[in-house]
Scaffold this active site. Structure first.
Site, mmCIF file in Angstrom:
data_model
loop_
_atom_site.group_PDB
_atom_site.id
_atom_site.type_symbol
_atom_site.label_atom_id
_atom_site.label_comp_id
_atom_site.label_asym_id
_atom_site.label_seq_id
_atom_site.Cartn_x
_atom_site.Cartn_y
_atom_site.Cartn_z
ATOM 1 C CB THR A 13 -22.503 -24.195 25.827
ATOM 2 O OG1 THR A 13 -23.182 -23.168 26.531
ATOM 3 C CG2 THR A 13 -23.428 -25.359 25.626
ATOM 4 C CG ASP A 57 -21.421 -18.008 31.100
ATOM 5 O OD1 ASP A 57 -22.352 -18.806 31.202
ATOM 6 O OD2 ASP A 57 -21.460 -16.995 30.357
ATOM 7 C CB THR A 275 -25.879 1.666 11.549
ATOM 8 O OG1 THR A 275 -27.276 1.356 11.472
ATOM 9 C CG2 THR A 275 -25.091 0.532 10.918
ATOM 10 C CD GLN A 276 -30.332 1.928 17.337
ATOM 11 O OE1 GLN A 276 -31.424 1.431 17.077
ATOM 12 N NE2 GLN A 276 -30.191 2.967 18.150
HETATM 13 N N1 ASP Z 1 -23.415 -18.423 28.490
HETATM 14 C C1 ASP Z 1 -22.607 -19.277 27.664
HETATM 15 C C2 ASP Z 1 -21.335 -18.527 27.352
HETATM 16 O O1 ASP Z 1 -21.331 -17.635 26.562
HETATM 17 C C3 ASP Z 1 -23.332 -19.648 26.426
HETATM 18 C C4 ASP Z 1 -22.507 -20.446 25.456
HETATM 19 O O2 ASP Z 1 -21.497 -20.999 25.751
HETATM 20 O O3 ASP Z 1 -22.892 -20.507 24.299
HETATM 21 O O4 ASP Z 1 -20.319 -18.845 27.929
#
Ligand code: ASP
Length: 341
Positions: A13, A57, A275-276
Site C-alpha cells: 500500500t 502485494d 504460544t498463541q
Molecule cells: N495487502 C497489502 C500488502 O500487504 C496491505 C498493505 O500493504 O498494507 O501488501
C-alpha cells in the site's frame, strides 16, 4: 555525517498514489521521490531507490523473494549506510523475521516500513512512517549506526523485526512487539532505548540463502480432531512443525494427541512449541498439560512469535543442521528473537 540510504520498494500500500486523471491507485515512481516528498531534501542524507519488478502485494511473499531481497542488501551493503525496505504490512513481520536470520553479522540498519493508507491519500500514515524510517536508517553516532539490526518502524514505534506481529488491520498502530521493549519511541524526538538495541559486532556480513519450506504451523483449538493432527504430521517431507499451543505452552493430554506427536518426533520431525498468546512465554512443565510435551521431545519456544519461529525453522533447516543441533539452536537466541528465562 551525511548518510547514504537505499530505499528498497517491494510493493504494498505505501507506494501507491492516486492517478489524478483516473483516480486509480498506481505505484509511485521512486525516481521522482524528492518531488513527491520534498521534505526529504532537508535530511542530511542522500537517498537512492531500488524498485522490485514486479511489485507485489505482500500476501504473495515467498522464500524466492526473500532471497532476492537479501541479495539486493548484500550487493549494496558497502555502498550505503542504511536500508529502508518498503513492504506491504500483511507479511512484513515474516519478512523482517526471516531477513534477521538470513543477514548474519548485520552491522547496518535495515528498517522496514509500510502504511495502512497509500502515500497518495490525504490522511496517509505512509509519509510519516517513511520519513521516520529514513531518519532511523541514517542515524549514526561516532560513525556507528544507532540501530544496526532488522527493525520495523510503524506509527510511533520502532520494534525489533523478529519480535513483531501485525495485530490490527485498521489502526495506524498496526504492529505489536508483545515480548520485547520498543527500540525507540517516535515523538517530537526519536528516543532510542539503547539498552535494548543489538550492538554491532563489526564482522563481515554473511548472507544465508538456503531456506527450507518443509515446515508447517498447527494452531490448537478445543475440539481439534485426530484426523487433522495426524494429517499434518504425515505431510510428506515435513521436517519441522510449529505447534501453536495455549497460554504458557499447554496442549491437550489426550493419549491419541500425545502419541501422534511422539510418533512424529521419533520420525525426526522437530516440534516447536510456541504460544498463541501475544505476550508471555512457553514454560513447559509449569502445568501438567505441558509437562507431557517435554517428555515426548517437543522443543519449547520461550517467547518467540509464530512469525519468527517459522522463519527460524526455515533458516536452520536450510543450513542443514543435525536434529540435535537444530533443537539446540531453536532454543538459543540468535538475533534477539527470544528470551531464555
Ligand atoms: N495487502 C497489502 C500488502 O500487504 C496491505 C498493505 O500493504 O498494507 O501488501
Amino acid at each position: 555525517m551525511e548518510s547514504n540510504i537505499l530505499v528498497i520498494y517491494t510493493g504494498g500500500t505505501i507506494g501507491m498514489i492516486q492517478n489524478p486523471a483516473t483516480g486509480a491507485l498506481t505505484p509511485f515512481n521512486f525516481d521522482a521521490l524528492y518531488s513527491h516528498i520534498p521534505v526529504l531534501q532537508n535530511f542530511n542524507c542522500k537517498i537512492d531507490s531500488y524498485c522490485f519488478e514486479p511489485l507485489i502485494d505482500s500476501s504473495n511473499m515467498n522464500p524466492g523473494f526473500w532471497v532476492k531481497l537479501a541479495g539486493v542488501i548484500e550487493e549494496n551493503y558497502e555502498k550505503y549506510d542504511g536500508f529502508v525496505v518498503l513492504h506491504g504490512t500483511d507479511t512484513m513481520a515474516y519478512t523482517a523475521s526471516v531477513l534477521s536470520f538470513m543477514l548474519e553479522n548485520l552491522n547496518k540498519p535495515v528498517v522496514f516500513t509500510g502504511s495502512q493508507l497509500p502515500m497518495g491519500v490525504l490522511r496517509t500514515d505512509g509519509r510519516e512512517n517513511f520519513i521516520n524510517a529514513i531518519e532511523i536508517a541514517g542515524a549514526y553516532e561516532d560513525e556507528t549506526p544507532i540501530v544496526p539490526e532488522v527493525s520495523i518502524c510503524f506509527e510511533n514505534r520502532l520494534m525489533r523485526g523478529n519480535r513483531t506481529n501485525k495485530f490490527n488491520a485498521e489502526n495506524f498502530n498496526a504492529f505489536l512487539s508483545g515480548n520485547y521493549p520498543l527500540l525507540a519511541q517516535v515523538g517530537v524526538h526519536i528516543k532510542y532505548n539503547r539498552q535494548y538495541i543489538l550492538k554491532p559486532n563489526f564482522k563481515k556480513l554473511k548472507v544465508h540463502r538456503n531456506l527450507d519450506s518443509n515446515v508447517a504451523i498447527l494452531k490448537l483449538f478445543p475440539g481439534i480432531s485426530e484426523n487433522v493432527v495426524k494429517s499434518i504430521l504425515n505431510i510428506e517431507g515435513l521436517k519441522a512443525l510449529i505447534l501453536e499451543t495455549y497460554g504458557a505452552g499447554n496442549a491437550p493430554t489426550d493419549k491419541w494427541f500425545l502419541n501422534a506427536l511422539s510418533e512424529a518426533n521419533n520420525r525426526g520431525i522437530t516440534i516447536f512449541n510456541v504460544t498463541q498468546c501475544k505476550g508471555g512465554s512457553v514454560e513447559m512443565g509449569k502445568y501438567e498439560t505441558s509437562a507431557h510435551l517435554g517428555g515426548i521431545g517437543v522443543v519449547g519456544g520461550f517467547d518467540i512469535t509464530t512469525e519468527s519461529a517459522i522463519a527460524k525453522a526455515m533458516y536452520l533447516l536450510g543450513e542443514g543442521y543435525s536434529n540435535g543441533r537444530l533443537r539446540e539452536l531453536l532454543q538459543t537466541p540468535l538475533r534477539g528473537e527470544l528470551t531464555v528465562e
